[in-house]
Enzyme design. Structure first.
Site, PDB file in Angstrom:
ATOM      1  CE  LYS A 140      -2.595   3.301   0.420  1.00 42.88           C
ATOM      2  NZ  LYS A 140      -4.232   2.867  -0.059  1.00 42.88           N
ATOM      3  CB  CYS A 185      -3.624   8.231   0.462  1.00 42.65           C
ATOM      4  SG  CYS A 185      -5.089   8.302   0.677  1.00 42.65           S
TER       5      CYS A 185
HETATM    6  N1  SAJ Z   1      -1.004  14.547  -8.661  1.00 42.00           N
HETATM    7  C1  SAJ Z   1      -0.426  15.698 -10.051  1.00 42.00           C
HETATM    8  N2  SAJ Z   1      -0.112  14.258 -11.331  1.00 42.00           N
HETATM    9  C2  SAJ Z   1      -0.599  13.565 -11.471  1.00 42.00           C
HETATM   10  C3  SAJ Z   1      -1.281  12.790 -11.104  1.00 42.00           C
HETATM   11  C4  SAJ Z   1      -1.404  13.505  -9.622  1.00 42.00           C
HETATM   12  O1  SAJ Z   1       0.108  16.827  -9.323  1.00 42.00           O
HETATM   13  O2  SAJ Z   1       0.096  13.005 -12.222  1.00 42.00           O
HETATM   14  C5  SAJ Z   1      -1.569  15.337  -7.621  1.00 42.00           C
HETATM   15  C6  SAJ Z   1      -3.388  15.078  -8.112  1.00 42.00           C
HETATM   16  O3  SAJ Z   1      -3.773  16.554  -8.515  1.00 42.00           O
HETATM   17  C7  SAJ Z   1      -3.721  15.318  -6.272  1.00 42.00           C
HETATM   18  C8  SAJ Z   1      -2.982  14.037  -5.971  1.00 42.00           C
HETATM   19  O4  SAJ Z   1      -1.330  13.701  -7.242  1.00 42.00           O
HETATM   20  O5  SAJ Z   1      -3.475  15.977  -5.873  1.00 42.00           O
HETATM   21  C9  SAJ Z   1      -2.817  12.738  -5.612  1.00 42.00           C
HETATM   22  O6  SAJ Z   1      -3.611  12.716  -6.848  1.00 42.00           O
HETATM   23  P1  SAJ Z   1      -4.263  11.001  -7.336  1.00 42.00           P
HETATM   24  O7  SAJ Z   1      -5.226  11.226  -8.008  1.00 42.00           O
HETATM   25  O8  SAJ Z   1      -2.789  10.638  -7.699  1.00 42.00           O
HETATM   26  O9  SAJ Z   1      -4.852   9.997  -5.947  1.00 42.00           O
HETATM   27  P2  SAJ Z   1      -5.723  10.226  -4.814  1.00 42.00           P
HETATM   28  O10 SAJ Z   1      -4.304  10.543  -3.201  1.00 42.00           O
HETATM   29  O11 SAJ Z   1      -6.451  10.496  -5.198  1.00 42.00           O
HETATM   30  O12 SAJ Z   1      -5.605   8.352  -4.604  1.00 42.00           O
HETATM   31  C10 SAJ Z   1      -4.600   7.433  -4.862  1.00 42.00           C
HETATM   32  C11 SAJ Z   1      -4.359   6.602  -5.577  1.00 42.00           C
HETATM   33  N3  SAJ Z   1      -3.292   5.627  -5.434  1.00 42.00           N
HETATM   34  C12 SAJ Z   1      -2.677   5.284  -6.445  1.00 42.00           C
HETATM   35  O13 SAJ Z   1      -2.964   5.372  -8.029  1.00 42.00           O
HETATM   36  C13 SAJ Z   1      -1.463   4.857  -6.568  1.00 42.00           C
HETATM   37  C14 SAJ Z   1      -5.905   5.284  -5.086  1.00 42.00           C
HETATM   38  O14 SAJ Z   1      -5.587   3.776  -5.431  1.00 42.00           O
HETATM   39  C15 SAJ Z   1      -5.536   5.079  -3.693  1.00 42.00           C
HETATM   40  O15 SAJ Z   1      -6.438   4.469  -3.258  1.00 42.00           O
HETATM   41  C16 SAJ Z   1      -5.376   6.251  -2.471  1.00 42.00           C
HETATM   42  O16 SAJ Z   1      -4.105   7.313  -2.591  1.00 42.00           O
HETATM   43  C17 SAJ Z   1      -5.233   5.798  -0.985  1.00 42.00           C
HETATM   44  O17 SAJ Z   1      -6.985   6.122   0.073  1.00 42.00           O
HETATM   45  O18 SAJ Z   1      -3.952   5.649  -0.796  1.00 42.00           O
END
Ligand code: SAJ
Length: 415
Positions: free
Chosen positions: A204, A258
């Protein structure tokens, strides 16, 4: 709760972003689910069959499982076959604070019986099950099984991902893993893999660390591009044409409960976590970088003490979740530099700053910072507002030709 022969009684402790959808899916799968939460506001909403937060399809599913009497909620615990813990594990000084998990365990201890299964869905640092949670459970004097099944769903598509994604189930014993896997197979269409509890904990944290490190790399590319005068978005798009390259997107920083939190668990555990630490530092510094860029624009335009409109405070697009949002730091630092800040978000209802109507923000600001790429911002014709001198797009979503002259984008040479 009526219990037919096949039904398993499951108590879900914590009806938040993960607990509530998980409870509903377990109920839909035919189990008798009791949701336990201490938040009266939440319980009152659930009683009216309303969800305390927006999530696609959840309201409908909630109505369905309440109607079929497979799901009830309340604030008093009862005996159960399974206790599933889905409470937050906040980050306090870059360490996982397991207080809520421990409180949940203490709360269920009086109701435990031999052979009960306790499942931890909350994100916990590696070794937490073995070294902290099991010793606590053992105090009950009952022979309980413990497993960790870290949630993997992304806000905005939680229900779909909970059903479709593969899951990792880590048991302190093979029997714990196997019983947990059987339960999840009731609603998960993806594969359910079993392993040890510590491996599951590591998986995780690794998943979210992978994402954080890759986002940090993209952010570093954006800063380098600013320096050398190329368009980072174009470069990333072209680099990603390589079959084994998948560069992530730069942005204003990393939010959510997360990704900005979990990598610290490794940093706290091991001195070897140097890259992970560097990535966290880079991503945490992005709000300051954005504010610096905005200030440079203001200086160039000679409007240093102006009103800045912040569009979007949720941590990512089209959700109402503002946990750990980079918007908080951006607003704080803009104010520190003497700007007046107006804030809008179409989804977030509760936030530390006043949320103003979009029209007000657009008609009163000289500078705009687009922090969150909500769909409705993409079609705004900013040039229509003569008061707006510059829009700083941190997500590269405003390529609209009409706006061209006033739009500046993170990682793109400024005109
Ligand atoms: N972000 C960027 N650039 C990117 C991707 C994301 O700046 O290329 C930013 C987003 O804007 C946001 C943050 O990162 O602020 C996180 O967003 P996200 O969509 O990547 O992820 P979360 O936090 O919504 O969800 C994550 C997911 N983990 C992964 O993709 C490995 C999700 O599957 C998990 O269940 C969740 O964390 C968790 O609960 O751990």
């Amino acid at each position: 709760m009526a219990k037919t022969k096949k039904q398993i009684n499951i108590t879900v402790v914590g009806l938040g972003y993960i607990g509530l959808p998980t409870a509903c899916l377990l109920a839909k799968a035919g189990n008798a689910v009791y949701g336990y939460d201490i938040d009266d506001r939440k319980l009152a909403l659930l009683k009216k069959r309303e969800t305390p937060f927006q999530e696609q399809g959840l309201q409908k599913l909630l109505g369905q499982v309440i109607r079929t009497k497979r799901f009830t909620a309340g604030k008093s615990l009862q005996k159960s076959d399974v206790f599933l813990i889905a409470v937050p594990t906040p980050d306090v000084n870059h360490r996982a604070d397991l207080t809520f998990v421990f409180q949940a365990i203490h709360a269920v201890i009086p109701y435990l019986e031999d052979d009960n299964l306790v499942i931890i869905e909350s994100t916990i640092p590696p070794l937490a099950c073995e070294q902290h949670i099991m010793p606590l459970l053992e105090k009950s004097g009952k022979k309980v099984l413990l497993s960790h099944c870290p949630e993997r769903a992304i806000p905005g598509s939680t229900l779909r991902e909970m059903v479709e994604n593969d899951r990792i189930v880590g048991g302190l014993t093979p029997l714990a893993a196997q019983r947990t896997a059987t339960l999840y197979k009731g609603f998960v269409k993806g594969q359910v893999y079993t392993t040890s509890a510590t491996t599951a904990e590591c998986c995780k944290v690794m998943e979210n660390t992978f994402r954080d490190v890759n986002i940090a790399l993209a952010n570093e590319f954006a800063k380098i591009s600013d320096e050398i005068g190329i368009n980072v978005w174009e470069a990333i798009e072209l680099a990603n044409k390589h079959p084994r390259v998948n560069i992530h997107s730069p942005g204003p920083g990393v939010g959510g409960h997360c990704i900005p939190v979990d990598p610290w668990f490794f940093v706290g555990l091991s001195k070897e976590a140097k890259l992970i630490h560097a990535a966290r530092t880079i991503n945490d510094a992005m709000p300051a970088y954005v504010v610096q860029k905005v200030a440079e624009q203001a200086k160039k335009l000679k409007i240093s003490k102006s009103v800045v409109g912040v569009l979007g405070v949720s941590y990512k697009k089209n959700v109402d979740d503002a946990r750990e949002t980079p918007a908080t730091q951006i607003i704080k630092q803009l104010k520190k530099r003497g700007y007046r800040v107006l804030v809008h978000d179409p989804h977030v209802k509760r936030f530390s700053e006043k949320i103003s109507p979009l029209k007000n923000v657009l008609s009163k600001s000289q500078l705009i910072v687009l922090v969150t790429d909500h769909d409705e911002y993409k079609t705004i014709n900013f040039s229509k507002y003569k008061n707006i001198h510059r829009v700083f797009d941190t997500r590269n979503v405003l390529q609209n030709k009409k706006n061209e002259t006033i739009i500046a984008t993170l990682g793109v040479p400024q005109k």
